[in-house]
Design a protein around this motif. Structure first.
Motif: not given
Length: 76
Positions: A17, A20-21, A24, A30-31, A34-35
């Motif tokens: 996570l 990914r954060a 992005s 936020d990640v 969104r998921e």
């Protein structure tokens, strides 16, 4: 906005996570939001299967997929 405290997150999941954060340019929150929002728009499996079962068959019972594809190509 309501807050949710999530405990017991496995270290490897947290690392993914965080990656990914970072990639992005988002926060981990936020990640995750969104998921979750993306999953909320998907049909549950049982509903999706029920919709598929209600569809008319595409092939005749005695027609193979290859024969159907060939017939479609030949019709063009």
């Amino acid at each position: 906005m309501t807050e949710i405290l999530l405990t017991g997150v496995p270290d490897d999941l947290l690392r993914r996570l965080e990656d990914r954060a970072r990639k992005s340019n988002l926060t981990i929150s936020d990640v995750i939001i969104r998921e979750l929002a993306g999953r909320e728009t998907k049909l549950p499996t049982d509903e999706a299967l029920a919709q598929l079962a209600a569809l008319e068959p595409v092939l005749d019972e005695d027609e193979t997929i290859a024969e159907s594809v060939r017939a479609e190509r030949d019709s063009r």
